[in-house]
Write a protein that holds these residues in place. Structure first.
Motif, short mmCIF file in Angstrom:
data_model
loop_
_atom_site.label_atom_id
_atom_site.label_comp_id
_atom_site.label_asym_id
_atom_site.label_seq_id
_atom_site.Cartn_x
_atom_site.Cartn_y
_atom_site.Cartn_z
N VAL A 126 0.83 -1.21 0.00
CA VAL A 126 0.00 0.00 0.00
C VAL A 126 0.86 1.26 0.00
N ALA A 127 1.90 1.27 0.83
CA ALA A 127 2.77 2.46 0.89
C ALA A 127 3.45 2.69 -0.46
N LEU A 128 3.94 1.61 -1.06
CA LEU A 128 4.58 1.73 -2.37
C LEU A 128 3.56 2.15 -3.42
N ALA A 129 2.35 1.60 -3.32
CA ALA A 129 1.30 1.98 -4.27
C ALA A 129 0.97 3.46 -4.15
N ALA A 130 0.89 3.96 -2.91
CA ALA A 130 0.62 5.39 -2.70
C ALA A 130 1.72 6.25 -3.29
N LEU A 131 2.99 5.84 -3.11
CA LEU A 131 4.10 6.61 -3.67
C LEU A 131 4.08 6.61 -5.19
N LEU A 132 3.79 5.44 -5.78
CA LEU A 132 3.73 5.36 -7.24
C LEU A 132 2.58 6.20 -7.80
N ALA A 133 1.43 6.13 -7.11
CA ALA A 133 0.30 6.97 -7.56
C ALA A 133 0.65 8.45 -7.45
N ALA A 134 1.31 8.82 -6.35
CA ALA A 134 1.73 10.21 -6.20
C ALA A 134 2.75 10.60 -7.27
N MET A 135 3.59 9.63 -7.66
CA MET A 135 4.56 9.89 -8.72
C MET A 135 3.86 10.23 -10.02
N LEU A 136 2.81 9.47 -10.37
CA LEU A 136 2.11 9.71 -11.64
C LEU A 136 1.37 11.05 -11.60
N GLU A 137 0.46 11.20 -10.63
CA GLU A 137 -0.33 12.43 -10.58
C GLU A 137 0.54 13.63 -10.20
N GLY A 138 1.38 13.46 -9.18
CA GLY A 138 2.24 14.56 -8.77
C GLY A 138 3.24 14.95 -9.84
N GLY A 139 3.75 13.95 -10.57
CA GLY A 139 4.68 14.26 -11.65
C GLY A 139 4.04 15.09 -12.73
N ALA A 140 2.80 14.75 -13.07
CA ALA A 140 2.09 15.52 -14.09
C ALA A 140 1.93 16.97 -13.67
N TRP A 141 1.56 17.16 -12.39
CA TRP A 141 1.36 18.53 -11.92
C TRP A 141 2.66 19.26 -11.69
#
Length: 404
Positions: A126-141
């Motif tokens: 879950v922690a890794l999934a949250a970081l990866l999700a943040a990488m995708l959305e946060g990276g775009a922004w």
């Protein structure tokens, strides 16, 4: 006097002296007690005065503290009211920004939750999934805001926009894939989840770039300019070619296209833009023909003379000529008929009435570091140079009188 009488007299004198001593002692004691009482009263009065002064100082200090506290409270209240008013003004002036922010949050949060669910469903912690999700959305922004900084600095933003949409599309693909697996019975949900990663980027792009386009008036003006340039190159090919050569020969940005075309026109025709030797000749012939018509009208019909006078006031080249001229009857003399004399200058009374304006114009010339010349006054006051020449002498004389 006998011994006994003397003894009684001595005893009486002693008693009198004793009484006097007791009286003096009593008087001294009374005076001392009175003095102590006065000192006690003075001490009491001084103590009361000190207490009164201290109470007054305490009261004043309390009043000052209360006034200061009230002032701080009022200032704090005013600052709060000012912040609320500022926020209210901002909300009234930027309702679109408020709703855009709300929609962006409503789009980003489901996208992140969906990506975390997709990665968790693929046995990712879950922690890794949250970081990866943040990488995708946060990276775009992150890339989006870097592009905004580049745009504000006037740099190229194409690479940032491409990277933003590529990252957003990758996040949308993850959400779409997860939606197909999680909501197989309702495939349209996969489209909504995939769009949640794109919609926030899209609405931000519309907010920051949607209002930068041209208005309808600007588009019409650009279209008219393009049509004008096309017609100019079609009707005046040689001059347009010469103008292009002038632009390329001069340093970059030294002259505009309009300046180059005007210079090329003067090179080819010797006249101001829009005029030519042929047009001057045509105008001259027209003036001569009009003069002949006047001579005929004077002997044939008087009403023809009035008609000719009215027609002579019309100058077909008045809007074309950039400066008054006398060639071929164009300019100031174009309004003169062959039978008319040149118009006389302004009268002395008119020049006297214009003197205050002339003095103000002369002051402007001096402030600009220029001499008080007839040409300068003519330009400032929009009058003939002959009148400006006479007016200049009056201005100089008036300035001498004021200086004296």
């Amino acid at each position: 006097m006998s011994y006994r009488e003397e003894k009684r007299a001595d005893q009486a004198a002693a008693r009198a002296a004793d009484r006097e001593d007791r009286r003096l002692e009593l008087q001294t004691r009374l005076e001392a007690e009175k003095l102590r009482a006065e000192e006690k009263r003075a001490d009491a009065d001084a103590k009361a005065e000190r207490e009164r002064v201290a109470a007054e100082a305490k009261r004043r200090q309390e009043q000052a503290d209360k006034k200061q506290a009230d002032a701080r409270k009022a200032a704090k209240k005013a600052a709060s009211a000012a912040r609320r008013a500022k926020q209210l003004r901002w909300l009234k002036a930027n309702p679109a920004t408020l709703f855009v922010a709300f929609v962006m949050v409503a789009s980003i949060v489901p996208a992140v939750v969906s990506q975390v669910g997709a990665l968790s469903g693929a046995s990712v912690h879950v922690a890794l999934a949250a970081l990866l999700a943040a990488m995708l959305e946060g990276g775009a922004w992150a890339i989006t805001f870097m592009g905004k900084q580049a745009e504000d600095a006037g740099r190229e933003t194409r690479k940032y926009r491409i990277a933003t949409w590529a990252t957003a599309c990758a996040a949308a693909a993850v959400n779409f894939w997860h939606g197909l697996e999680a909501y197989a019975a309702h495939p349209w949900v996969a489209l909504v989840l995939g769009g949640s990663s794109l919609f926030a980027i899209y609405i931000w792009d519309m907010k920051t770039h949607g209002s930068h386009g041209q208005t309808r008036a600007q588009r019409l003006e650009a279209k008219a300019r393009a049509a004008h340039a096309k017609a100019r190159r079609k009707d005046h090919k040689e001059i347009a070619v010469q103008a292009d050569k002038l632009v390329s020969a001069m340093p970059f940005g030294a002259i505009t296209e309009e300046q180059a075309f005007a210079a090329a026109w003067r090179i080819h025709t010797g006249a101001e833009p829009g005029l030519s030797a042929e047009l001057y000749a045509t105008a001259t012939n027209a003036v001569l023909s009009l003069g002949a018509a006047f001579e005929l009208g004077e002997h044939v019909r008087p009403e023809l003379l009035e008609t000719g006078l009215q027609a002579a006031r019309l100058n077909p080249f008045a809007e074309l000529a950039q400066s008054p001229g006398t060639q071929a009857g164009i300019g100031e003399s174009a309004s003169q008929t062959p039978a008319q004399k040149p118009v006389a200058g302004r009268s002395d009374e008119e020049l006297d009435a214009m003197l205050p304006d002339a003095l103000a114009a002369a002051a402007e010339l001096v402030a600009e570091g220029k001499q008080i010349s007839a040409t300068g006054l003519a330009k400032k006051l929009q009058i003939r140079r002959e009148d400006a020449l006479r007016l200049r002498d009056r201005v100089i004389e008036e300035r001498k009188l004021r200086a004296a």
